[in-house]
Design a protein around this motif. Structure first.
Motif, PDB file in Angstrom:
ATOM      1  N   PRO A   1      20.927  -6.033  45.000  1.00 26.69           N
ATOM      2  CA  PRO A   1      20.849  -4.588  45.185  1.00 26.69           C
ATOM      3  C   PRO A   1      20.876  -3.835  43.864  1.00 26.69           C
ATOM      4  CG  PRO A   1      22.747  -5.583  46.339  1.00 26.69           C
ATOM      5  CD  PRO A   1      22.216  -6.592  45.394  1.00 26.69           C
ATOM      6  N   GLU A   2      21.326  -4.523  42.794  1.00 23.66           N
ATOM      7  CA  GLU A   2      21.509  -3.801  41.529  1.00 23.66           C
ATOM      8  C   GLU A   2      20.203  -3.574  40.775  1.00 23.66           C
ATOM      9  OE1 GLU A   2      23.302  -6.305  42.448  1.00 23.66           O
ATOM     10  OE2 GLU A   2      25.436  -5.782  42.335  1.00 23.66           O
ATOM     11  N   VAL A   3      19.195  -4.370  41.048  1.00 22.03           N
ATOM     12  CA  VAL A   3      17.987  -4.182  40.249  1.00 22.03           C
ATOM     13  C   VAL A   3      17.171  -3.027  40.800  1.00 22.03           C
ATOM     14  CG1 VAL A   3      17.927  -6.691  40.520  1.00 22.03           C
ATOM     15  CG2 VAL A   3      15.876  -5.382  40.967  1.00 22.03           C
ATOM     16  N   ASN A   4      16.690  -2.251  39.876  1.00 22.66           N
ATOM     17  CA  ASN A   4      15.899  -1.074  40.207  1.00 22.66           C
ATOM     18  C   ASN A   4      14.442  -1.485  40.380  1.00 22.66           C
ATOM     19  OD1 ASN A   4      14.632   1.355  40.404  1.00 22.66           O
ATOM     20  ND2 ASN A   4      14.848   1.848  38.226  1.00 22.66           N
ATOM     21  N   ARG A   5      14.042  -1.648  41.624  1.00 20.84           N
ATOM     22  CA  ARG A   5      12.709  -2.196  41.873  1.00 20.84           C
ATOM     23  C   ARG A   5      11.600  -1.169  41.693  1.00 20.84           C
ATOM     24  NH1 ARG A   5      15.243  -6.815  44.177  1.00 20.84           N
ATOM     25  NH2 ARG A   5      16.866  -5.570  45.153  1.00 20.84           N
ATOM     26  N   ALA A   6      11.981   0.058  41.386  1.00 20.71           N
ATOM     27  CA  ALA A   6      10.978   1.068  41.054  1.00 20.71           C
ATOM     28  C   ALA A   6      10.762   1.130  39.545  1.00 20.71           C
ATOM     29  CB  ALA A   6      11.410   2.429  41.583  1.00 20.71           C
ATOM     30  N   ASP A   7      11.452   0.246  38.817  1.00 21.75           N
ATOM     31  CA  ASP A   7      11.353   0.226  37.361  1.00 21.75           C
ATOM     32  C   ASP A   7       9.900   0.053  36.916  1.00 21.75           C
ATOM     33  OD1 ASP A   7      13.099  -0.287  34.713  1.00 21.75           O
ATOM     34  OD2 ASP A   7      11.377  -1.650  34.722  1.00 21.75           O
ATOM     35  N   ALA A   8       9.590   0.683  35.799  1.00 23.01           N
ATOM     36  CA  ALA A   8       8.213   0.650  35.300  1.00 23.01           C
ATOM     37  C   ALA A   8       7.791  -0.763  34.916  1.00 23.01           C
ATOM     38  CB  ALA A   8       8.075   1.580  34.105  1.00 23.01           C
ATOM     39  N   GLY A   9       8.749  -1.628  34.587  1.00 26.10           N
ATOM     40  CA  GLY A   9       8.405  -2.992  34.239  1.00 26.10           C
ATOM     41  C   GLY A   9       8.157  -3.870  35.445  1.00 26.10           C
ATOM     42  N   ILE A  10       8.608  -3.429  36.601  1.00 22.18           N
ATOM     43  CA  ILE A  10       8.475  -4.232  37.820  1.00 22.18           C
ATOM     44  C   ILE A  10       7.293  -3.781  38.657  1.00 22.18           C
ATOM     45  CG2 ILE A  10       9.544  -4.728  40.041  1.00 22.18           C
ATOM     46  CD1 ILE A  10      12.172  -4.961  38.765  1.00 22.18           C
ATOM     47  N   ALA A  11       7.193  -2.468  38.862  1.00 20.96           N
ATOM     48  CA  ALA A  11       6.251  -1.926  39.837  1.00 20.96           C
ATOM     49  C   ALA A  11       4.827  -2.474  39.706  1.00 20.96           C
ATOM     50  CB  ALA A  11       6.258  -0.406  39.758  1.00 20.96           C
ATOM     51  N   PRO A  12       4.242  -2.500  38.503  1.00 19.07           N
ATOM     52  CA  PRO A  12       2.850  -2.968  38.445  1.00 19.07           C
ATOM     53  C   PRO A  12       2.691  -4.403  38.921  1.00 19.07           C
ATOM     54  CG  PRO A  12       3.779  -2.638  36.235  1.00 19.07           C
ATOM     55  CD  PRO A  12       4.729  -2.040  37.193  1.00 19.07           C
ATOM     56  N   HIS A  13       3.632  -5.283  38.542  1.00 21.96           N
ATOM     57  CA  HIS A  13       3.496  -6.681  38.938  1.00 21.96           C
ATOM     58  C   HIS A  13       3.757  -6.885  40.424  1.00 21.96           C
ATOM     59  CE1 HIS A  13       4.633  -6.961  34.533  1.00 21.96           C
ATOM     60  NE2 HIS A  13       3.435  -7.511  34.570  1.00 21.96           N
ATOM     61  N   SER A  14       4.734  -6.154  40.961  1.00 20.05           N
ATOM     62  CA  SER A  14       4.986  -6.303  42.391  1.00 20.05           C
ATOM     63  C   SER A  14       3.814  -5.725  43.181  1.00 20.05           C
ATOM     64  CB  SER A  14       6.304  -5.632  42.774  1.00 20.05           C
ATOM     65  OG  SER A  14       6.143  -4.254  42.983  1.00 20.05           O
ATOM     66  N   ALA A  15       3.233  -4.659  42.652  1.00 20.63           N
ATOM     67  CA  ALA A  15       2.066  -4.093  43.327  1.00 20.63           C
ATOM     68  C   ALA A  15       0.893  -5.064  43.284  1.00 20.63           C
ATOM     69  CB  ALA A  15       1.680  -2.769  42.656  1.00 20.63           C
ATOM     70  N   ARG A  16       0.757  -5.765  42.160  1.00 23.32           N
ATOM     71  CA  ARG A  16      -0.334  -6.718  42.048  1.00 23.32           C
ATOM     72  C   ARG A  16      -0.144  -7.858  43.052  1.00 23.32           C
ATOM     73  NH1 ARG A  16      -0.898 -10.850  37.567  1.00 23.32           N
ATOM     74  NH2 ARG A  16      -2.744 -12.067  38.204  1.00 23.32           N
ATOM     75  N   ALA A  17       1.105  -8.321  43.166  1.00 21.60           N
ATOM     76  CA  ALA A  17       1.374  -9.395  44.123  1.00 21.60           C
ATOM     77  C   ALA A  17       1.049  -8.930  45.539  1.00 21.60           C
ATOM     78  CB  ALA A  17       2.835  -9.828  44.024  1.00 21.60           C
ATOM     79  N   TYR A  18       1.438  -7.706  45.838  1.00 21.45           N
ATOM     80  CA  TYR A  18       1.158  -7.212  47.190  1.00 21.45           C
ATOM     81  C   TYR A  18      -0.343  -7.072  47.410  1.00 21.45           C
ATOM     82  CZ  TYR A  18       1.541  -4.569  51.484  1.00 21.45           C
ATOM     83  OH  TYR A  18       1.424  -4.163  52.790  1.00 21.45           O
ATOM     84  N   GLN A  19      -1.045  -6.711  46.363  1.00 23.38           N
ATOM     85  CA  GLN A  19      -2.493  -6.551  46.485  1.00 23.38           C
ATOM     86  C   GLN A  19      -3.170  -7.882  46.811  1.00 23.38           C
ATOM     87  OE1 GLN A  19      -4.018  -3.573  46.458  1.00 23.38           O
ATOM     88  NE2 GLN A  19      -5.806  -4.733  47.163  1.00 23.38           N
ATOM     89  N   ILE A  20      -2.616  -8.959  46.283  1.00 20.95           N
ATOM     90  CA  ILE A  20      -3.179 -10.285  46.570  1.00 20.95           C
ATOM     91  C   ILE A  20      -3.054 -10.588  48.065  1.00 20.95           C
ATOM     92  CG2 ILE A  20      -2.884 -12.756  46.166  1.00 20.95           C
ATOM     93  CD1 ILE A  20      -1.957 -12.039  43.317  1.00 20.95           C
ATOM     94  N   LEU A  21      -1.876 -10.299  48.608  1.00 20.73           N
ATOM     95  CA  LEU A  21      -1.689 -10.505  50.041  1.00 20.73           C
ATOM     96  C   LEU A  21      -2.585  -9.572  50.841  1.00 20.73           C
ATOM     97  CD1 LEU A  21       1.441 -11.296  51.955  1.00 20.73           C
ATOM     98  CD2 LEU A  21       0.336  -9.167  52.609  1.00 20.73           C
ATOM     99  N   ARG A  22      -2.708  -8.363  50.330  1.00 20.48           N
ATOM    100  CA  ARG A  22      -3.556  -7.369  50.985  1.00 20.48           C
ATOM    101  C   ARG A  22      -5.008  -7.851  51.067  1.00 20.48           C
ATOM    102  NH1 ARG A  22      -2.285  -2.006  51.623  1.00 20.48           N
ATOM    103  NH2 ARG A  22      -3.959  -0.469  51.413  1.00 20.48           N
ATOM    104  N   ASP A  23      -5.505  -8.353  49.971  1.00 19.98           N
ATOM    105  CA  ASP A  23      -6.875  -8.853  49.929  1.00 19.98           C
ATOM    106  C   ASP A  23      -7.059 -10.024  50.883  1.00 19.98           C
ATOM    107  OD1 ASP A  23      -7.395  -6.966  48.028  1.00 19.98           O
ATOM    108  OD2 ASP A  23      -7.261  -8.331  46.314  1.00 19.98           O
TER     109      ASP A  23
END
Lengths: 200, 200
Positions: free
Chosen positions: A109-131
């Motif tokens: 719970p402590e990690v800020n998943r909206a962090d600028a270092g996380i968001a692009p990579h997590s979005a990319r991973a989600y995009q792979i599933l999306r595709d």
DNA sequence: ATCGGAACTTTACAGTGTCAGGCTCCAGAT
DNA sequence: ATCTGGAGCCTGACACTGTAAAGTTCCGAT
């Protein structure tokens, strides 16, 4: 422009290895510092505390995760079913192979998943599933319901296998995930071409 | 034979309230002791350390969880679809209402989920889901694939909503779980006749 | 040259789990 | 009636944790 903050890099690597060796409980600022050969306060200075270190490690983990997912999809046969199965299998493999990173990425719970270092990579991973889900949409547009259903099922299966396993109720000899995915998809297989196989 | 170890009971209740107030990070032996008005070593004596306390709390949580699930199923209309939806909704509600307990139950690696105090209640909870899935089996026998598929999807949806929410990618305006469940079940709705089902 | 700040280190403090002894009290054996 | 042993709980201590403050070194910009 080589070596942008080498110590920060070393601390992240040390943290990841700690995490993989002993789980989330083994990851501490002081141990990371010791492994990197610096004083115990150095990590806190770089990451502004333990949550910061976790967030930085999570960012790296999401990056590796997206890469690994992409690699697995690229290696799959070109038909839609195989590609979606490969995506899910990549998800499950990552969780099973790197439980510590998986924990940091999705649970802590402590990690800020909206962090600028996380968001692009997590979005990319989600995009792979999306595709991978797109060919199974009933319309030609993305189907958020299907995406969330697949994601939830893969994520739930992965975490249950990870944590509920010792409880031993049903998970050890559980059906392969591919069978569960088939239960979700079979209704839709009339659209794209179906492929019959099993996973694992 | 009333009052079997009242302090143990008080410690568990204190632990649960700590957990609900401040999450897993707020649950410590010493705070539990302070809240129960005893010395800091008393909890360790009763539960043989922190993992023991967690396990005891998890056992209580699984008990409440199974009860809550059962209550929600009993309150549902008698048709199979409504009953399964109620079961899943109960699962999601519990996770959203008691994130701390949910964490202890399914995530914390330190709790021994094969413990004699946990196993019966977790088995009972699983049996409730099992019963709710039975009418949707293609045969008349239980269908483990369907059970694990439903369980994984509900569990994954619940945990993703809990943790991945602040990341904010897709979860906030995500489709309702019922829609995802429908994607899994709709193919099967021809199977069971919504005529008669068993009640217990 | 000097100022200022970044990158650390040192020191200190409060909080944590766990262990080793104590203390009290009570049931059962002698 | 006395002894014994253990359960229940407390006190004290230890190693370890995260965090904060202050000190040091060093380097680039003024």
């Amino acid at each position: 422009m080589r070596d942008p903050e080498p110590l920060r890099e070393a601390l992240i690597k040390a943290g990841i290895s700690l995490l993989e060796e002993g789980g989330a409980a083994a990851l501490s600022l002081r141990r990371v510092a010791a492994r990197a050969g610096v004083s115990h306060a150095a990590p806190a200075h770089h990451f502004a505390g333990l949550p910061g270190l976790w967030t930085a490690i999570a960012a790296r983990a999401f990056q590796d995760f997206a890469q690994s997912l992409q690699r697995q999809v690229d290696a799959a046969p070109p038909d839609p079913r195989a590609r979606l199965e490969a995506t899910c299998q990549g998800y499950l493999d990552f969780a099973a192979t790197h439980p510590g990173l998986f924990h940091i990425m999705f649970v802590s719970p402590e990690v800020n998943r909206a962090d600028a270092g996380i968001a692009p990579h997590s979005a990319r991973a989600y995009q792979i599933l999306r595709d991978a889900c797109l060919p199974f949409s009933s319309t030609s547009a993305p189907d958020p319901v299907l995406e969330i259903a697949v994601w939830s099922m893969a994520h739930g299966y992965a975490t249950l296998r990870l944590h509920a396993r010792p409880a031993g109720r049903p998970m050890p000899q559980a059906p392969a995930f591919a069978a569960c995915l088939a239960a979700l998809l079979d209704e839709r297989t009339r659209g794209p071409l179906a492929s019959q196989d099993e996973m694992r």
